[in-house]
Design a protein around this motif. Structure first.
Motif, PDB file in Angstrom:
ATOM      1  N   THR A   3       0.888  -1.181  -0.012  1.00 32.74           N
ATOM      2  CA  THR A   3       0.128   0.131   0.037  1.00 32.74           C
ATOM      3  C   THR A   3       0.915   1.300  -0.178  1.00 32.74           C
ATOM      4  N   GLN A   4       0.500   2.551  -0.633  1.00 31.72           N
ATOM      5  CA  GLN A   4       1.154   3.601  -0.417  1.00 31.72           C
ATOM      6  C   GLN A   4       1.367   3.976   1.057  1.00 31.72           C
ATOM      7  N   SER A   5       0.498   3.760   1.844  1.00 26.98           N
ATOM      8  CA  SER A   5       0.570   3.864   3.336  1.00 26.98           C
ATOM      9  C   SER A   5       1.729   3.373   3.769  1.00 26.98           C
ATOM     10  N   ALA A   6       1.871   2.111   3.304  1.00 29.04           N
ATOM     11  CA  ALA A   6       3.173   1.227   4.047  1.00 29.04           C
ATOM     12  C   ALA A   6       4.493   1.801   3.512  1.00 29.04           C
ATOM     13  N   LEU A   7       4.377   2.164   2.034  1.00 25.18           N
ATOM     14  CA  LEU A   7       5.734   2.701   1.649  1.00 25.18           C
ATOM     15  C   LEU A   7       5.969   3.989   2.091  1.00 25.18           C
ATOM     16  N   ASN A   8       4.907   4.912   2.423  1.00 28.13           N
ATOM     17  CA  ASN A   8       5.085   6.195   2.900  1.00 28.13           C
ATOM     18  C   ASN A   8       5.669   6.197   4.458  1.00 28.13           C
ATOM     19  N   THR A   9       4.931   5.133   5.076  1.00 26.63           N
ATOM     20  CA  THR A   9       5.132   5.204   6.844  1.00 26.63           C
ATOM     21  C   THR A   9       6.445   4.566   7.096  1.00 26.63           C
ATOM     22  N   ALA A  10       6.957   3.380   6.263  1.00 32.03           N
ATOM     23  CA  ALA A  10       8.058   2.676   6.806  1.00 32.03           C
ATOM     24  C   ALA A  10       9.527   3.363   6.377  1.00 32.03           C
ATOM     25  N   GLU A  11      10.392   3.060   7.199  1.00 31.43           N
ATOM     26  CA  GLU A  11      11.569   4.006   6.884  1.00 31.43           C
ATOM     27  C   GLU A  11      12.563   2.717   6.325  1.00 31.43           C
ATOM     28  N   PHE A  12      12.287   1.714   6.520  1.00 31.66           N
ATOM     29  CA  PHE A  12      13.336   0.587   6.121  1.00 31.66           C
ATOM     30  C   PHE A  12      12.386  -0.564   5.407  1.00 31.66           C
ATOM     31  N   ILE A  13      12.629  -0.885   4.224  1.00 32.55           N
ATOM     32  CA  ILE A  13      11.611  -1.774   3.465  1.00 32.55           C
ATOM     33  C   ILE A  13      12.396  -2.855   2.762  1.00 32.55           C
ATOM     34  N   ALA A  14      11.948  -3.711   2.793  1.00 32.19           N
ATOM     35  CA  ALA A  14      12.623  -4.888   2.058  1.00 32.19           C
ATOM     36  C   ALA A  14      11.672  -5.865   1.114  1.00 32.19           C
ATOM     37  N   ASP A  15      12.225  -6.739   0.336  1.00 25.05           N
ATOM     38  CA  ASP A  15      11.289  -7.890  -0.296  1.00 25.05           C
ATOM     39  C   ASP A  15      10.576  -7.009  -1.508  1.00 25.05           C
ATOM     40  N   THR A  16       9.329  -7.539  -1.666  1.00 22.56           N
ATOM     41  CA  THR A  16       8.558  -7.160  -2.890  1.00 22.56           C
ATOM     42  C   THR A  16       7.931  -5.917  -2.050  1.00 22.56           C
ATOM     43  N   PRO A  17       7.674  -4.652  -2.977  1.00 19.72           N
ATOM     44  CA  PRO A  17       7.989  -4.729  -4.528  1.00 19.72           C
ATOM     45  C   PRO A  17       9.369  -4.144  -4.331  1.00 19.72           C
ATOM     46  N   VAL A  18      10.217  -3.945  -3.597  1.00 19.29           N
ATOM     47  CA  VAL A  18      11.466  -3.289  -3.551  1.00 19.29           C
ATOM     48  C   VAL A  18      12.609  -3.913  -4.543  1.00 19.29           C
ATOM     49  N   PHE A  19      12.725  -5.243  -4.345  1.00 19.67           N
ATOM     50  CA  PHE A  19      13.984  -5.860  -5.110  1.00 19.67           C
ATOM     51  C   PHE A  19      13.518  -5.768  -6.783  1.00 19.67           C
ATOM     52  N   ASN A  20      12.322  -5.469  -7.005  1.00 20.13           N
ATOM     53  CA  ASN A  20      11.822  -5.073  -8.652  1.00 20.13           C
ATOM     54  C   ASN A  20      11.848  -3.862  -8.948  1.00 20.13           C
ATOM     55  N   ASP A  21      11.007  -3.016  -8.086  1.00 18.59           N
ATOM     56  CA  ASP A  21      10.467  -1.733  -8.340  1.00 18.59           C
ATOM     57  C   ASP A  21      11.333  -0.628  -7.489  1.00 18.59           C
ATOM     58  N   TYR A  22      12.756  -0.914  -7.590  1.00 15.58           N
ATOM     59  CA  TYR A  22      13.516   0.262  -6.802  1.00 15.58           C
ATOM     60  C   TYR A  22      13.628   1.621  -7.566  1.00 15.58           C
ATOM     61  N   ILE A  23      13.786   1.501  -8.924  1.00 15.62           N
ATOM     62  CA  ILE A  23      13.719   2.612  -9.537  1.00 15.62           C
ATOM     63  C   ILE A  23      12.552   3.666  -9.331  1.00 15.62           C
ATOM     64  N   GLN A  24      11.463   2.971  -9.598  1.00 18.53           N
ATOM     65  CA  GLN A  24      10.013   3.708  -9.308  1.00 18.53           C
ATOM     66  C   GLN A  24      10.063   4.321  -7.735  1.00 18.53           C
ATOM     67  N   LEU A  25      10.498   3.542  -6.686  1.00 14.34           N
ATOM     68  CA  LEU A  25      10.831   3.945  -5.484  1.00 14.34           C
ATOM     69  C   LEU A  25      11.619   5.100  -5.146  1.00 14.34           C
ATOM     70  N   TYR A  26      12.912   5.001  -5.996  1.00 12.47           N
ATOM     71  CA  TYR A  26      13.914   6.269  -5.925  1.00 12.47           C
ATOM     72  C   TYR A  26      13.359   7.112  -6.464  1.00 12.47           C
ATOM     73  N   GLN A  27      12.620   7.231  -7.475  1.00 19.56           N
ATOM     74  CA  GLN A  27      11.825   8.462  -8.098  1.00 19.56           C
ATOM     75  C   GLN A  27      10.906   8.949  -6.970  1.00 19.56           C
ATOM     76  N   ALA A  28      10.262   8.270  -6.244  1.00 19.19           N
ATOM     77  CA  ALA A  28       9.220   8.750  -5.325  1.00 19.19           C
ATOM     78  C   ALA A  28      10.221   9.349  -3.987  1.00 19.19           C
ATOM     79  N   PHE A  29      11.424   8.490  -3.858  1.00 18.21           N
ATOM     80  CA  PHE A  29      12.056   8.905  -2.485  1.00 18.21           C
ATOM     81  C   PHE A  29      13.575   9.121  -2.896  1.00 18.21           C
ATOM     82  N   PRO A  30      13.708  10.298  -3.517  1.00 18.25           N
ATOM     83  CA  PRO A  30      14.964  10.527  -4.044  1.00 18.25           C
ATOM     84  C   PRO A  30      16.146  10.713  -3.116  1.00 18.25           C
ATOM     85  N   SER A  31      15.811  10.983  -1.824  1.00 15.48           N
ATOM     86  CA  SER A  31      16.846  11.058  -0.942  1.00 15.48           C
ATOM     87  C   SER A  31      17.036   9.714  -0.193  1.00 15.48           C
ATOM     88  N   ALA A  32      16.566   8.653  -0.669  1.00 12.13           N
ATOM     89  CA  ALA A  32      16.407   7.195   0.011  1.00 12.13           C
ATOM     90  C   ALA A  32      18.156   6.630  -0.441  1.00 12.13           C
TER      91      ALA A  32
END
Length: 209
Positions: free
Chosen positions: A35-64
């Motif tokens: 969920t977007q809530s989980a992605l927004n709330t968590a400070e440390f995230i692993a497994d799905t969807p991160v291992f596949n979607d890290y580019i989208q996540l970096y675009q959303a959180f460029p300071s990650a």
């Protein structure tokens, strides 16, 4: 913006162990986030969807910052094979089984996955190496802050603690002998649930921040 760490290791590289260590050092942590809530709330995230979607996540959180987990192929191949053998029926099930985000991430990372290919060492190694190459290219192109670590290395605790800017950390060894349920058993106030009372955001809308 809150601090944000994404773990780029594939399944069976120690993602659960690292997430438990993250809880211990005081970070809101999600092992999978659908969920977007989980992605927004968590400070440390692993497994799905991160291992596949890290580019989208970096675009959303460029300071990650990012942690890339490695594992020796001789250990990873039989371990991920057991996992995929258990998961395949639900991955292939139409209109049910796992959620669409999880299915997409696995089939993009393990293209053409089927019962025959699961038993092919060369196929699994190719998937591992292709993922590693994509991650390394992403890191180089974007000059992100990252740690590459193997949890079987003797200095992994020290290196992880330094990267996380904490005095020390003890990374546990969980999900031994093929077990994958350790995270479900964790009760911790900083644990972030991957779903919203069992419901997930639509895959197509997950990154519409």
């Amino acid at each position: 913006m809150n601090k944000k760490f994404f773990v780029l290791g594939l399944p069976r590289t120690g993602t659960t162990s690292l997430c438990i260590a993250s809880l211990d050092i005081g970070l809101k942590t999600a092992h999978t986030a659908y969920t977007q809530s989980a992605l927004n709330t968590a400070e440390f995230i692993a497994d799905t969807p991160v291992f596949n979607d890290y580019i989208q996540l970096y675009q959303a959180f460029p300071s990650a910052k990012f942690v890339y987990l490695e594992r020796e192929l001789a250990q990873w191949v039989p371990s991920v094979r057991r996992l995929l053998q258990r998961m395949l029926p639900k991955l292939q099930k139409q209109g049910g089984g796992f959620n669409d985000t999880l299915k997409r991430c696995y089939f993009e990372t393990f293209p053409g996955l089927n019962e025959h290919l699961i038993n092919d060492d060369a196929y699994l190694i190719q998937c591992y190496n292709a993922h590693q190459k994509r991650v390394e290219s992403f890191i180089e192109m974007n000059s992100v802050e990252y740690l590459k670590v193997n949890l079987s290395d003797a200095n992994c605790n020290t290196r992880f603690a330094k990267f996380m800017s904490v005095p020390s950390v003890e990374i546990p060894h969980v999900n031994k002998r093929g077990k994958v349920t350790a995270w479900n058993d964790i009760k911790h106030p900083l644990k972030v649930e991957s779903t919203r009372s069992g419901k997930v955001d639509k895959d197509s809308a997950l990154y519409q921040f």
